[in-house]
Design a protein around this motif. Structure first.
Motif, PDB file in Angstrom:
ATOM      1  N   VAL A   1      31.619  45.242  64.677  1.00  0.00           N
ATOM      2  CA  VAL A   1      31.470  44.135  65.615  1.00  0.00           C
ATOM      3  C   VAL A   1      31.938  44.568  66.989  1.00  0.00           C
ATOM      4  N   ARG A   2      31.220  44.081  68.004  1.00  0.00           N
ATOM      5  CA  ARG A   2      31.596  44.320  69.393  1.00  0.00           C
ATOM      6  C   ARG A   2      31.547  42.998  70.137  1.00  0.00           C
ATOM      7  N   ASN A   3      32.369  42.871  71.174  1.00  0.00           N
ATOM      8  CA  ASN A   3      32.218  41.702  72.026  1.00  0.00           C
ATOM      9  C   ASN A   3      30.947  41.872  72.855  1.00  0.00           C
ATOM     10  N   VAL A   4      30.502  40.808  73.485  1.00  0.00           N
ATOM     11  CA  VAL A   4      29.227  40.848  74.201  1.00  0.00           C
ATOM     12  C   VAL A   4      29.248  41.909  75.296  1.00  0.00           C
ATOM     13  N   GLU A   5      30.419  42.132  75.895  1.00  0.00           N
ATOM     14  CA  GLU A   5      30.530  43.140  76.951  1.00  0.00           C
ATOM     15  C   GLU A   5      30.567  44.560  76.388  1.00  0.00           C
ATOM     16  N   HIS A   6      30.658  44.664  75.044  1.00  0.00           N
ATOM     17  CA  HIS A   6      30.705  45.958  74.374  1.00  0.00           C
ATOM     18  C   HIS A   6      31.895  46.802  74.822  1.00  0.00           C
TER      19      HIS A   6
ATOM     20  N   GLU B   1      34.897  46.566  73.158  1.00  0.00           N
ATOM     21  CA  GLU B   1      35.764  46.802  72.005  1.00  0.00           C
ATOM     22  C   GLU B   1      34.917  46.831  70.737  1.00  0.00           C
ATOM     23  N   THR B   2      35.192  47.773  69.858  1.00  0.00           N
ATOM     24  CA  THR B   2      34.441  47.922  68.612  1.00  0.00           C
ATOM     25  C   THR B   2      35.393  47.978  67.433  1.00  0.00           C
ATOM     26  N   LYS B   3      35.073  47.218  66.384  1.00  0.00           N
ATOM     27  CA  LYS B   3      35.878  47.239  65.171  1.00  0.00           C
ATOM     28  C   LYS B   3      34.968  47.293  63.949  1.00  0.00           C
ATOM     29  N   PRO B   4      35.336  48.077  62.932  1.00  0.00           N
ATOM     30  CA  PRO B   4      34.583  48.019  61.678  1.00  0.00           C
ATOM     31  C   PRO B   4      34.887  46.699  60.975  1.00  0.00           C
ATOM     32  N   THR B   5      33.884  46.078  60.404  1.00  0.00           N
ATOM     33  CA  THR B   5      34.110  44.777  59.772  1.00  0.00           C
ATOM     34  C   THR B   5      33.917  44.788  58.264  1.00  0.00           C
ATOM     35  N   GLY B   6      33.257  45.810  57.727  1.00  0.00           N
ATOM     36  CA  GLY B   6      33.105  45.825  56.275  1.00  0.00           C
ATOM     37  C   GLY B   6      32.197  46.926  55.790  1.00  0.00           C
ATOM     38  N   GLN B   7      32.333  47.225  54.518  1.00  0.00           N
ATOM     39  CA  GLN B   7      31.456  48.178  53.837  1.00  0.00           C
ATOM     40  C   GLN B   7      30.966  47.513  52.564  1.00  0.00           C
ATOM     41  N   PHE B   8      29.654  47.492  52.367  1.00  0.00           N
ATOM     42  CA  PHE B   8      29.052  46.780  51.245  1.00  0.00           C
ATOM     43  C   PHE B   8      28.135  47.727  50.481  1.00  0.00           C
ATOM     44  N   ASN B   9      28.264  47.732  49.166  1.00  0.00           N
ATOM     45  CA  ASN B   9      27.563  48.699  48.329  1.00  0.00           C
ATOM     46  C   ASN B   9      26.669  47.974  47.329  1.00  0.00           C
TER      47      ASN B   9
ATOM     48  N   ASP C   1      28.399  46.371  44.136  1.00  0.00           N
ATOM     49  CA  ASP C   1      29.548  47.121  43.655  1.00  0.00           C
ATOM     50  C   ASP C   1      30.738  46.870  44.581  1.00  0.00           C
ATOM     51  N   PRO C   2      31.948  47.272  44.174  1.00  0.00           N
ATOM     52  CA  PRO C   2      33.138  46.963  44.972  1.00  0.00           C
ATOM     53  C   PRO C   2      32.934  47.188  46.468  1.00  0.00           C
ATOM     54  N   SER C   3      33.149  46.135  47.248  1.00  0.00           N
ATOM     55  CA  SER C   3      32.907  46.156  48.685  1.00  0.00           C
ATOM     56  C   SER C   3      34.073  45.478  49.397  1.00  0.00           C
ATOM     57  N   THR C   4      34.284  45.844  50.647  1.00  0.00           N
ATOM     58  CA  THR C   4      35.456  45.348  51.365  1.00  0.00           C
ATOM     59  C   THR C   4      35.091  44.698  52.692  1.00  0.00           C
ATOM     60  N   PHE C   5      35.873  43.669  53.058  1.00  0.00           N
ATOM     61  CA  PHE C   5      35.823  43.060  54.387  1.00  0.00           C
ATOM     62  C   PHE C   5      37.034  43.604  55.148  1.00  0.00           C
ATOM     63  N   GLN C   6      36.796  44.292  56.268  1.00  0.00           N
ATOM     64  CA  GLN C   6      37.900  44.963  56.952  1.00  0.00           C
ATOM     65  C   GLN C   6      38.480  44.150  58.103  1.00  0.00           C
ATOM     66  N   ASN C   7      37.622  43.622  58.952  1.00  0.00           N
ATOM     67  CA  ASN C   7      38.072  42.842  60.101  1.00  0.00           C
ATOM     68  C   ASN C   7      37.194  41.605  60.237  1.00  0.00           C
ATOM     69  N   PRO C   8      37.747  40.503  60.748  1.00  0.00           N
ATOM     70  CA  PRO C   8      36.943  39.293  60.927  1.00  0.00           C
ATOM     71  C   PRO C   8      35.882  39.474  62.006  1.00  0.00           C
ATOM     72  N   VAL C   9      34.852  38.641  61.927  1.00  0.00           N
ATOM     73  CA  VAL C   9      33.752  38.685  62.893  1.00  0.00           C
ATOM     74  C   VAL C   9      33.807  37.417  63.729  1.00  0.00           C
ATOM     75  N   PRO C  10      34.167  37.498  65.012  1.00  0.00           N
ATOM     76  CA  PRO C  10      34.287  36.295  65.846  1.00  0.00           C
ATOM     77  C   PRO C  10      32.931  35.685  66.174  1.00  0.00           C
ATOM     78  N   VAL C  11      32.899  34.380  66.300  1.00  0.00           N
ATOM     79  CA  VAL C  11      31.720  33.683  66.800  1.00  0.00           C
ATOM     80  C   VAL C  11      31.436  34.188  68.213  1.00  0.00           C
TER      81      VAL C  11
END
Length: 480
Positions: A410-415, A417-425, A356-366
Motif C-alpha cells: 500500500v502507498r499513500n496517494v502521493e506515493h 510511503e510504501t508498506k507491505p500489507t499481506g501475502q496470500f497463497n 493456504d496459510p496467508s498473512t496480513f502484515q499491515n492495515p490498508v487505509p481508506v
C-alpha cells in the motif's frame, strides 16, 4: 414502486406537458425517490447484511466529519491506552463465541432470494467464492468480538486455511457458523469457521453437506496505543472442544516453525539445493546451442506469469473502525487476481482447491493505493521431475496443481510511503499440462517457499481430522 415507461420519463425530462396529471404525479414521485444504486435495495455490498451491520456502524460522512472536527487521525496510535485496566479476563466457554448467520430460517437464503443471489454470482452463473471469503472474514470478526467484548480493536492477522470439502453442485441456501477454538489468554485467538448447505428445520448439518472449512487468526489491540492486549483464555468442557483446542495449538506451532525456518533467515536445505541445481542445469541445457533440447512449450518462465493491479481504496469497504479497509475485501480482491493469474497461465478456467496459510502484515487505509502482484510460484508436477514433489494424484489425467502467490503493498496517494500489507497463497487445479520455471535467485526462493508450503499443507491434511478428504478440484461445481 410503480415502473414508468421510458417515453413518460423522457417527456418529463424534456419538459413536455403531454403527460396525464395522474401519471405526472406518479412520475415525479418516482424521480424524487430515485436512488444512486442501479440494483434493488435488497442487494448488499458483497457481504451478507447481518454481517455488514456489525462491520459498519456509522455512515462514512459522519466518521469523516468527526475526524476533521477532532483533528485526530484514528489510524495512528494516540499513545493513550483506552482498554480498561480492570477488564474481566476470566476463562470463557468455547460455546459462548459460537455464532451462525441467522435470517428467516437461520440460513443464507441464496436459493430463496434472487436479489441476494445476484450479489453472489459471477458472469457465468457460478457462486463467487471471493464474496463468500468476504463473508467469512466478517463472521470471524463477529465471533472475535463475542469473545473479547467491544473495548478492544480486533484485526485479522492470518488466514491459516480455507479448504473445499464437498463442492456445491447446485445453488442452495447456505449456513455460516463458527467459534473461537484456540485462545490461551494472550492477544491472539484462532477462529474455526464452516460453510455448509443449510439443513432442514430441526436437523443438523451432515458431513457430506459441508462446503468448506477455514481458520482465521485474529489479534486484539488497544484502540489508543495500537498495541496487543490480552483476551480471555478458553474454558474447555468437552472432549470435542479439547480436540479443537489441540488442533489450534498444533496450527500455532506450525506457524512459529515456518517463521524460524524462513528462507529469509536460513539457506535452503540439501534436498532443496539439489532441486535448484537440477533446474539450473536444465536451463543451461535449453540454452546450449550445441544441444538440440529446447524449453518445452508447456513450460513458462515465472517472470512471464505475473499479473498486477492498482486501485484506490474506497470507504465502502472500510471495517468497523471506519478508516481501514475490511480484511475480507482484500481476500476477495487477491483471490480474484490469483484466479486471473492461474487462468492466464494455463489458458483454461482454474478450479479453486485451497487458500493456504496467508498473512496480513499491515492495515490498508481508506484512500490509499493498493498494489497487488500475482505470480505462479509452483506447479505440481514440476518442470524438472522430482518424485518427492509429486503431490497431485491425478497427473495421469494431465491435471496440474498451480500455486499462485499474491503480494500486496500500500502507498499513500502521493506515493511517499510504501508498506507491505499481506501475502496470500492460493492453490488451483487446471485441466492442462503446464509448468513454471524460475530463473533468478529470488524466483528460486519463491519456488522453494511455495514447495514447502504445499508439502506442509498436504501433510497436515493427511494426518488431520479430514483424513485426506479434501476435494482435489476435479468434480463438477457451481463455485468459482
Amino acid at each position: 414502486m410503480t415502473r414508468l415507461s421510458a417515453s413518460v420519463l423522457r417527456h418529463l425530462r424534456s419538459g413536455a406537458s403531454s403527460v396525464k396529471p395522474g401519471r405526472l404525479a406518479e412520475a415525479q414521485k418516482c424521480i424524487t425517490a430515485r436512488k444512486f444504486s442501479s440494483t434493488a435495495t435488497a442487494c448488499t455490498d458483497g457481504v451478507f447484511r447481518d454481517l455488514t451491520e456489525a462491520r459498519i456502524q456509522t455512515p462514512w460522512i459522519e466518521a469523516l466529519r468527526k475526524k476533521q472536527r477532532d483533528g485526530e487521525d484514528p489510524t495512528r496510535a494516540s499513545g493513550i491506552p483506552q482498554v480498561p485496566a480492570n477488564r474481566n479476563l476470566e476463562p470463557k466457554p468455547m460455546s459462548d463465541s459460537y455464532h451462525r448467520v441467522i435470517l428467516t430460517q437461520k440460513i443464507l437464503p441464496l436459493a430463496q432470494d434472487p436479489w441476494l443471489l445476484d450479489t453472489y454470482l459471477n458472469s457465468s452463473g457460478h457462486i463467487r467464492l471471493g464474496t463468500i471469503f468476504m463473508d467469512l472474514d466478517a463472521l470471524s470478526g463477529v465471533i472475535a468480538y463475542k469473545h473479547t467484548g467491544e473495548e478492544v480493536t480486533t484485526v485479522t492477522a492470518a488466514c491459516d486455511r480455507i479448504t473445499i470439502r464437498n463442492p456445491l453442485t447446485e445453488i442452495c441456501d447456505l449456513e455460516y457458523s463458527g467459534q473461537v477454538t484456540y485462545a490461551t489468554g494472550r492477544s491472539s485467538m484462532e477462529i474455526s469457521l464452516q460453510v455448509a448447505k443449510a439443513p432442514k428445520e430441526g436437523q443438523t448439518v451432515q458431513e457430506k453437506d459441508v462446503l468448506m472449512t477455514c481458520t482465521f487468526t485474529m489479534v486484539s489491540l488497544d484502540p489508543g496505543t495500537k498495541k496487543p492486549v490480552n483476551v480471555s483464555p478458553l474454558l474447555l468442557k468437552t472432549e470435542e472442544e479439547k480436540a479443537l483446542f489441540a488442533r489450534g495449538e498444533e496450527n500455532s506451532k506450525r506457524r512459529k516453525e515456518l517463521k524460524t525456518k524462513s528462507l529469509i533467515k536460513h539457506t535452503p536445505n540439501d534436498e532443496e539445493s539439489d532441486i535448484i541445481h537440477a533446474m539450473w542445469q536444465k536451463q543451461l541445457q535449453w540454452h546450449d546451442p550445441n544441444d538440440p533440447l529446447r524449453r518445452p512449450a508447456n513450460v513458462q518462465l515465472m517472470s512471464a506469469t505475473r499479473v498486477q493491479t492498482a486501485s484506490i481504496m474506497q470507504p465502502q469497504y472500510r471495517n468497523r473502525h471506519h478508516f481501514m479497509i475490511f480484511g475480507g475485501f482484500l481476500l476477495k480482491q487477491t483471490f480474484e487476481l490469483a484466479f486471473c493469474c492461474a487462468a492466464s497461465f494455463a489458458h483454461t478456467r482454474p478450479t479453486f482447491v485451497s487458500l493456504d496459510p496467508s498473512t496480513f502484515q499491515n492495515p490498508v487505509p481508506v484512500g490509499s493505493v493498493l498494489y497487488m502482484t500475482a505470480t505462479v510460484v509452483y506447479t505440481d508436477p514440476p518442470a524438472v521431475v522430482d518424485p518427492a514433489d509429486s503431490l497431485n494424484a491425478s497427473t495421469e489425467k494431465r491435471r496440474t496443481r498451480v500455486q499462485v502467490r499474491v503480494d500486496s503493498k500500500v502507498r499513500n496517494v502521493e506515493h511517499g510511503e510504501t508498506k507491505p500489507t499481506g501475502q496470500f497463497n492460493y492453490t488451483f487445479t487446471v485441466d492442462a499440462d503446464v509448468k513454471v520455471m524460475p530463473e533468478t535467485y529470488t524466483e528460486f526462493m519463491l519456488y522453494i517457499d511455495a514447495r514447502r508450503r504445499a508439502r506442509q499443507v498436504q501433510a497436515s491434511i493427511d494426518k488431520g481430522p479430514l483424513g485426506g478428504r479434501v476435494d482435489p478440484g476435479e468434480g463438477e461445481r457451481v463455485m468459482e
